[in-house]
Design an enzyme around this catalytic site. Structure first.
Site, short mmCIF file in Angstrom:
data_model
loop_
_atom_site.label_atom_id
_atom_site.label_comp_id
_atom_site.label_asym_id
_atom_site.label_seq_id
_atom_site.Cartn_x
_atom_site.Cartn_y
_atom_site.Cartn_z
CG ASP A 199 -2.15 2.01 6.32
OD1 ASP A 199 -2.52 1.61 5.18
OD2 ASP A 199 -2.48 3.11 6.79
CG ASP B 253 -1.74 1.21 1.39
OD1 ASP B 253 -2.44 1.57 0.43
OD2 ASP B 253 -1.68 1.84 2.46
#
Length: 223
Positions: free
Chosen positions: A170, A8
Site C-alpha cells: 500500500d 504487506d
C-alpha cells in the site's frame, strides 16, 4: 516451485490504524500531551511505531531525546501488544482472496516492517496466521523494507520462487522494495500513504481485494 504472493500487513491485509492511533494517544497522554484526532493521526501511520511516536510529538510541538523515545517506544509496544486487535480487522475481501489463491496452489506470505512478534500476534488474533507459509517482520532479517533482502528472504523462507512472485502493498516502501527485487507489485489504494499510490509507479492499482485475482493474472501473463 510454486508461485507466491507476498503481502504487506498494515494498510494492505489488515486495517490496523484505529488500534495504532489509540495506542499513540495513550503514550502521548501519559507524557502529558494532547491526544490526536484519528483523522489527523491516520496519515502518520505506516512507517513503524518509532516514527509514529516522533510524529505524534511533533504534532504537539515538542521533541524528546533518544533515551525518551526509546522509553516511549517500549511503552507503545507493550500497550499495543495487549490491544492489538481491539478494532483491527482484515480489509473487505481479504479472506475470500486468500481462499482463492490457496485453492489455486499459490503460496502466501507476509513481509512487513511491523515487528515479527507483533505481526504473528495480530494474525493469530484474527485467525489468519495459518494461511501464510512465512510471516516476516522488521526484525526477522538483517535488513527491512525497502531493502530487497527482506522480500527475497521472505520468499525463500516460504519456499516460493522469486521468478513467480507478486508483491501486494500500500505504500512507497512496498513498491520500492518490489522494484528493487525485480518483482511485480500490486498496490491497494485504501492503505496508509500520504501520497496516492497511483503516483508511486506500481504495476497495477486495485481498490478492492475482489480485483486481486484479475490483477495477478495480468501480471503473471506479463512475466
Amino acid at each position: 516451485m510454486r508461485p507466491i504472493l507476498v503481502f504487506d500487513l498494515d494498510g494492505t491485509l489488515v486495517d490496523t490504524a484505529t488500534d495504532l492511533v489509540a495506542t499513540l494517544n495513550v503514550v502521548l497522554e501519559q507524557e502529558g500531551l494532547a491526544a490526536l484526532r484519528y483523522e489527523d493521526a491516520r496519515a502518520m501511520v505506516g512507517h513503524g511505531a518509532r516514527v509514529l511516536i516522533e510524529r505524534g510529538l511533533a504534532a504537539n510541538d515538542v521533541t524528546r531525546d533518544a533515551a525518551t523515545i526509546d522509553r516511549l517506544f517500549d511503552t507503545y509496544i507493550a500497550y499495543y501488544a495487549a490491544h492489538i486487535a481491539d478494532t483491527s480487522r482484515p480489509f473487505e475481501g481479504v479472506v475470500a482472496a486468500l481462499d482463492h489463491f490457496a485453492a489455486e496452489g499459490w503460496l502466501l506470505a507476509v513481509c512487513t516492517n511491523k515487528l515479527e512478534g507483533l505481526s504473528m500476534l495480530l494474525l493469530d488474533e484474527l485467525g489468519l496466521s495459518d494461511r501464510f507459509a512465512a510471516i516476516c517482520g522488521a526484525d526477522t532479517f538483517a535488513a527491512r523494507k525497502p531493502d530487497p533482502l527482506a522480500l527475497n528472504e521472505t520468499i525463500r523462507r516460504a519456499g516460493g520462487d522469486p521468478r513467480r512472485a507478486v508483491m501486494i502493498g500500500d505504500s512507497k516502501t512496498d513498491i520500492d522494495t518490489a522494484k528493487a527485487a525485480g518483482i511485480p507489485v500490486v498496490a491497494v489504494d485504501f492503505g496508509y500513504t500520504s501520497v496516492p499510490v497511483t503516483e508511486l509507479g506500481p504495476d497495477i492499482v486495485i481498490g478492492h481485494f475482489d480485483q486481486l485475482a484479475a490483477a495477478v493474472a495480468e501480471l503473471t501473463v506479463r512475466v
